[in-house]
Write a protein that holds these residues in place. Structure first.
Motif, PDB file in Angstrom:
ATOM      1  N   PRO A  22      49.786  49.314  68.700  1.00 46.52           N
ATOM      2  CA  PRO A  22      49.535  50.658  68.179  1.00 46.52           C
ATOM      3  C   PRO A  22      50.170  51.719  69.058  1.00 46.52           C
ATOM      4  O   PRO A  22      50.398  51.505  70.247  1.00 46.52           O
ATOM      5  N   VAL A  23      50.420  52.849  68.443  1.00 44.70           N
ATOM      6  CA  VAL A  23      51.074  53.958  69.136  1.00 44.70           C
ATOM      7  C   VAL A  23      50.182  54.447  70.280  1.00 44.70           C
ATOM      8  O   VAL A  23      48.988  54.641  70.110  1.00 44.70           O
ATOM      9  N   VAL A  24      50.758  54.621  71.462  1.00 44.37           N
ATOM     10  CA  VAL A  24      49.979  55.135  72.581  1.00 44.37           C
ATOM     11  C   VAL A  24      50.296  56.590  72.867  1.00 44.37           C
ATOM     12  O   VAL A  24      49.598  57.253  73.613  1.00 44.37           O
ATOM     13  N   PHE A  25      51.376  57.085  72.272  1.00 45.34           N
ATOM     14  CA  PHE A  25      51.677  58.498  72.473  1.00 45.34           C
ATOM     15  C   PHE A  25      52.478  59.003  71.279  1.00 45.34           C
ATOM     16  O   PHE A  25      53.530  58.463  70.959  1.00 45.34           O
ATOM     17  N   HIS A  26      51.920  60.025  70.599  1.00 47.46           N
ATOM     18  CA  HIS A  26      52.638  60.609  69.463  1.00 47.46           C
ATOM     19  C   HIS A  26      53.500  61.739  69.964  1.00 47.46           C
ATOM     20  O   HIS A  26      53.014  62.713  70.508  1.00 47.46           O
ATOM     21  N   ASP A  27      54.776  61.584  69.768  1.00 48.56           N
ATOM     22  CA  ASP A  27      55.704  62.564  70.304  1.00 48.56           C
ATOM     23  C   ASP A  27      56.650  62.992  69.201  1.00 48.56           C
ATOM     24  O   ASP A  27      56.640  62.436  68.091  1.00 48.56           O
ATOM     25  N   GLY A  28      57.457  63.968  69.486  1.00 46.67           N
ATOM     26  CA  GLY A  28      58.475  64.394  68.539  1.00 46.67           C
ATOM     27  C   GLY A  28      59.650  64.883  69.329  1.00 46.67           C
ATOM     28  O   GLY A  28      59.493  65.373  70.448  1.00 46.67           O
ATOM     29  N   GLN A  29      60.827  64.730  68.760  1.00 47.21           N
ATOM     30  CA  GLN A  29      61.991  65.145  69.526  1.00 47.21           C
ATOM     31  C   GLN A  29      62.168  66.650  69.464  1.00 47.21           C
ATOM     32  O   GLN A  29      61.987  67.256  68.409  1.00 47.21           O
ATOM     33  N   MET A  72      47.767  42.556  72.619  1.00 46.80           N
ATOM     34  CA  MET A  72      48.195  43.910  72.964  1.00 46.80           C
ATOM     35  C   MET A  72      47.586  44.921  72.014  1.00 46.80           C
ATOM     36  O   MET A  72      47.084  45.972  72.428  1.00 46.80           O
ATOM     37  N   ARG A  73      47.642  44.585  70.698  1.00 39.58           N
ATOM     38  CA  ARG A  73      47.133  45.520  69.695  1.00 39.58           C
ATOM     39  C   ARG A  73      45.688  45.874  69.989  1.00 39.58           C
ATOM     40  O   ARG A  73      45.306  47.039  70.028  1.00 39.58           O
ATOM     41  N   TRP A  74      44.872  44.846  70.255  1.00 32.85           N
ATOM     42  CA  TRP A  74      43.445  45.112  70.390  1.00 32.85           C
ATOM     43  C   TRP A  74      43.099  45.678  71.761  1.00 32.85           C
ATOM     44  O   TRP A  74      42.067  46.306  71.919  1.00 32.85           O
ATOM     45  N   THR A  75      43.960  45.494  72.708  1.00 33.67           N
ATOM     46  CA  THR A  75      43.725  46.164  73.995  1.00 33.67           C
ATOM     47  C   THR A  75      43.908  47.673  73.833  1.00 33.67           C
ATOM     48  O   THR A  75      43.100  48.469  74.330  1.00 33.67           O
TER      49      THR A  75
END
Lengths: 366, 343, 297
Positions: free
Chosen positions: A142-149, A263-266
């Motif tokens: 899963p995404v750990v940081f939502h970013d944008g350029q 990884m996903r569930w961590t």
């Protein structure tokens, strides 16, 4: 005969024999390799390989402020680094048993495919072609940081929108989605521009600060992080235009489902812990609470007191406890590395949990 | 330009004296250059002592030297540095005892396993993973290991290139020519990213060792060419003389040809070895934490953003210092070898 | 070794070598299948979808990967040839000054050669680019009316604008190689026997004339092998362009590997392009060598 002469004779004989048998040697070595290849149990999963090795090899950038960089004492620090530590805590049970491999953008996917690293936590944007079997063949957690350029320009340049960047030079890190996005954006607006490509963010920053280009582009978090280190950070503005979505997520080899599940569930556990207000400091109390109160079913399942959820993904049942003890929940990781008191303060914005208006949400631990 | 002096043996002091005393018409030209040079040096010094901020260097000296080697274990690489320094010192200035001179080579060879042992640990020392190796320690380790491995391989390749067996000769020539044609960065790229593809599933070679393997592949080809040049300089009648003394092929190679070829090729070889030391900096492009790589990571620390000028100048002087030491030692060695020729 | 034994040995060698190669290739095939990378060159025709700052021929992101690689090759060639010329000029000058009677220049050039030779090219390049060219800000460092202008926008020469990346690479490579070329020149001049100097001096020929008409022609054949190997080194060193953002063949290969994951194919392309380049330089130098031999002495 003196000792030295004897030794010489011995060495000469040895060399002679070796040269005579050299080619048998190669053949024997070759046979050995083939036998290695055929004996190798190809079905041994990466997850058990990591557990057997008792160490997690984690690919990071090592050159991005706030996400992964090297501290004065030589240790790695940053959000990506803490995510790696959480994985190690979940898979091995000890967050210190991680080996960090600094990787360039260009070599990261190959390093995963060749098995050089176990997983990648390196500011990597989740895209279809990277995730798919026909593309890079990875699987993303899963995404750990939502970013944008975004684009950063100097205030005194008077540039306020992307249209004004026509025919200007733009500094960009090579081998990244950034490079493709900027190209797509400017193509679609049919604006001509000159890309100046560098190998890592520091060089992009250097090129921009020295006036090689009128703008630099990168993920907005990185722009903010870089700007916070500038001498006169107020002289630079980040344009409002967001060129793309950049959901940054850890990745592993697509053929390793067990590792991907773990990884996903961590990651979900980190988010779920924040949702439930479980932190590094109160985790021991929470475990106590769960053990003593059989009626707190969902908390007991989450912390592995019962339910055996961990076993299902090849981890120990109390992996959540290990993770939170080691790194704290997602919010704590964020605050430590990118929070208000850190060196690179970035407002949480989309990276809040869903109940506070952000995008992070964890599916139920059932 | 029209005063050409073919005699270059005058030392620089004499030259300086000559320059100061000479009344050549070029003195004016000299003077102008001299002024430019002095002003350049003055500018550089003002920048170094006044305008620059050396905090990025001074507060990270540990990182530059040892990378992320555990702090309580840093005496180990330090010890290794000292052993290297002392053996260098003994080689250059040490007493001229015969037994010492003869066994010095073993001392040099011994420094490499010693370094690996000290860094890696085991046998009484705490093991330290290669991921903690870094900085100057890693640079020197890669250099010394590659030297140790590439010398014998280079000699072997050179001999094979002169082999009477057609196939061996062709294979070695092919290998040497290809290696000398490709850029080092491509070989290193191969070592870092493609070697794993050629290994059986499950067999992993550590990253540092892959770098050493790649450097060895590359440098041994150059050394082989140097030694081949040395071998060609040996007159054929020496081989005949050795044969008439009853030495066999291997004895001729080991006792007659190789020592002489090495002596002739020494300057060229040391040049390549100095080049090897410099080129370890290329590993930073491929993400290894050697001296330059560690510096690039330090520059990512938000505290030091944009202070690269200090770092680059610092690095340049460190590399320069070490290369100069290497060049100096090799020069001394050359002198010693010519003295010990014995005829 | 008897003939039969030799033959047996050779056959054995062939088998051993083929076996070893076979194992490696087998491993490669297994690994490529396992990782789903595959091995083909079809991707070369697909659009590259990255843009390049410098392209001597028209290029747009919708052009194919093959065309992008070709542009990279042209970029490499451009920087190699121009720095080859510049390095030869600087190197020859330094070499002459080094052997010259003028002690001051002799010392300066000796210092120049040691400093340049004993620091890594990569760091020199970074210094040239980040400290040298980019540090000049907008004021021009050296400008002679409209003809010649050095600034942080690169070099302007007769209206021809060279980018800072190209200029830094050009300067870095040329200056680095010039130190080595100077040594080659010095060695060549010193290889001419001292008697030759004495001879032309005793004939009353001026030093200048004697040097250029008598010493240099004799030293020329001694220059060629050293120069060839320095030129080859220069060509190989040009791959460090990636460190300062110049799109040479290696940098473009790097980008493509990152985009497509085709590491093995790209490596083969890189290998071939350098073998060709190598062959080219060796051939040209061979021709020069021959013409010197013919014209000469």
């Amino acid at each position: 005969m003196t000792c030295a002469l004897k030794l010489r004779k011995f060495i000469v004989n040895l060399l002679k024999n070796m040269i005579n048998r050299f080619f048998f040697g190669i053949a024997a070595f070759g046979l050995l390799l083939t036998s290695c290849a055929s004996n190798q149990n190809k079905n041994i999963s990466r997850l058990s390989l990591i557990q057997k090795r008792d160490e997690l090899i984690c690919g990071v950038s090592g050159k991005i402020p706030g996400f992964s960089f090297i501290e004065r004492d030589g240790s790695y620090k940053g959000l990506d680094v803490d995510i790696c530590k959480a994985f190690a805590a979940a898979i091995i049970g000890d967050s210190e048993k991680v080996q960090f491999r600094p990787l360039t953008a260009a070599e990261r996917f190959l390093a995963i495919k060749t098995g050089d690293i176990d997983l990648l936590s390196r500011n990597t944007t989740l895209t279809l072609s990277r995730d798919s079997f026909g593309g890079n063949g990875l699987t993303f957690a899963p995404v750990v940081f939502h970013d944008g350029q975004g684009l950063m320009v100097k205030k005194n340049s008077g540039i306020e929108s992307i249209q004004e960047l026509a025919n200007k030079s733009i500094c960009v890190g090579s081998g990244t989605t950034t490079e493709q996005n900027i190209n797509d954006t400017f193509e679609s607006l049919s604006l001509p521009y000159t890309p100046i490509k560098y190998q890592d963010l520091n060089q992009v920053v250097a090129g921009y600060l020295q006036g090689r280009c009128q703008a630099m582009t990168s993920d907005r978090s990185q722009l903010a992080a870089a700007r916070s280190g500038f001498k006169n950070s107020k002289d630079h503005i980040i344009l409002d235009d967001v060129l793309s979505k950049e959901p940054l997520a850890p990745a592993s080899d697509g053929s390793e489902q067990k590792l991907a599940d773990a990884m996903r569930w961590t990651v979900f556990a980190l988010i779920a812990a924040e949702e439930q207000g479980i932190t590094q400091s109160n985790i021991a109390d929470k475990v106590q609470l769960a053990t003593n109160n059989p009626q707190l079913k969902s908390l007991r399942r989450f912390l592995g007191v019962d339910g055996g959820l961990g076993e299902k993904i090849g981890l120990s049942n109390n992996f959540v406890v290990n993770v939170i003890k080691a790194t704290g929940n997602y919010g704590e990781i964020y605050d430590r590395n990118l929070g208000r008191d850190s060196d690179v303060p970035i407002p949480r914005g989309l990276n809040e949990i869903y109940s506070k208006g952000g995008l992070h949400i964890s599916p139920p631990f059932n | 330009m029209n005063n050409i002096n073919p005699n270059l043996n005058t030392n620089s002091f004499q030259k300086l004296k000559k320059f100061l005393l000479s009344k050549s018409k070029y003195n004016f030209c000299n003077f102008i250059f001299f002024v430019i040079l002095i002003s350049l040096i003055f500018n550089l010094l003002t920048w170094i002592f006044i305008n620059s901020n050396w905090k990025v260097v001074t507060s990270n000296l540990n990182l530059y030297a040892f990378g992320s080697f555990p702090i309580d274990q840093q005496w180990r690489p330090t010890l290794w540095f000292f052993s290297l320094l002392s053996i260098t010192f003994i080689t250059v200035y040490g007493p001229k005892w015969n037994w010492l001179r003869k066994n010095l080579i073993f001392g040099w060879i011994g420094t490499v396993p010693l370094g690996i042992y000290l860094l890696n640990g085991g046998l009484g020392l705490n093991p330290v993973m290669t991921r903690h190796w870094g900085g100057l320690t890693l640079t020197i380790l890669i250099t010394s290991c590659s030297i140790l491995f590439s010398l014998p391989i280079g000699i072997l390749l050179a001999l094979c290139r002169r082999s009477s067996i057609f196939l061996i000769q062709k294979l070695c020539s092919f290998y040497i020519d290809v290696m000398r044609a490709v850029p080092l960065i491509a070989v290193l790229f191969f070592g870092q990213l493609l070697i794993p593809l050629f290994l059986p599933v499950g067999l992993e070679i550590d990253r540092v060792w892959r770098a050493i393997i790649a450097f060895t592949f590359f440098v041994s080809a150059y050394i082989a060419e140097d030694i081949r040049g040395g071998l060609q300089s040996i007159p054929n009648n020496q081989i005949e003389a050795a044969k008439s003394l009853g030495l066999n092929k291997y004895q001729i190679n080991i006792f007659i040809l190789i020592p002489q070829a090495l002596r002739v090729a020494l300057p060229a070889i040391t040049n390549h070895l100095i080049g090897l030391f410099q080129n370890t900096s290329l590993m930073s492009i491929l993400g290894l934490m050697e001296l330059l790589g560690v510096s690039r990571s330090i520059l990512a620390n938000p505290e030091y953003i944009g202070q690269y000028i200090e770092v680059y100048i610092w690095l340049a002087s460190v590399y320069w210092l070490f290369c100069t030491i290497m060049a100096f030692v090799s020069k001394k060695l050359e002198q010693k070898m010519t003295i010990n020729k014995g005829y | 070794m008897s003939k039969n034994k030799k033959k047996f040995f050779q056959i054995l060698l062939v088998f051993a070598f083929l076996g070893f190669l076979g194992i490696l290739i087998n491993n490669l095939i297994i690994n490529l299948a396992r990782t789903g990378l595959g091995f083909n060159f079809n991707w070369l025709t697909k659009p590259a979808s990255f843009s390049l700052a410098e392209h001597p021929l028209p290029y747009s992101p919708s052009d194919s990967y093959a065309w992008a690689l070709f542009i990279g090759w042209m970029n490499s060639l451009k920087v190699i040839i121009s720095s080859l010329v510049l390095a030869t000029c600087i190197g020859t000058l330094i070499g002459f000054l080094r052997v010259g009677k003028n002690s001051f220049f002799s010392i300066i050039t000796a210092g120049y050669i040691t400093v340049i030779r004993q620091t890594p090219l990569l760091i020199q390049l970074m210094c040239w680019y980040f400290v040298g060219f980019l540090n000049m800000r907008n004021n021009s460092f050296l400008s002679i009316s409209n003809i010649f202008n050095i600034s942080n926008k690169g070099i302007e020469l007769f209206g021809l604008n060279l980018s800072p990346e190209f200029s830094a690479l050009l300067f870095g490579l040329s200056i680095f190689s010039s130190a080595f070329i100077a040594e080659v020149i010095r060695g060549g001049i010193q290889s001419v026997p001292l008697g030759q100097w004495e001879a032309f001096r005793s004939l009353g020929i001026s030093e200048k004339q004697g040097f250029f008409k008598i010493i240099i022609p004799q030293a020329l054949p001694a220059f060629i092998p050293g120069l060839t190997s320095q030129y080859l080194n220069l060509a190989k060193n040009s791959t460090l362009a990636i460190a300062i953002g110049y799109s040479d063949i290696y940098a473009i290969n790097d980008t493509i590997i990152n985009q497509t994951g085709r590491a093995v194919e790209c490596f083969i392309i890189l290998l071939c392009s350098f073998l060709i380049l190598n062959l080219l330089i060796t051939k040209v130098m061979g021709i020069i060598d021959k013409s010197i031999m013919k014209s000469g002495i």
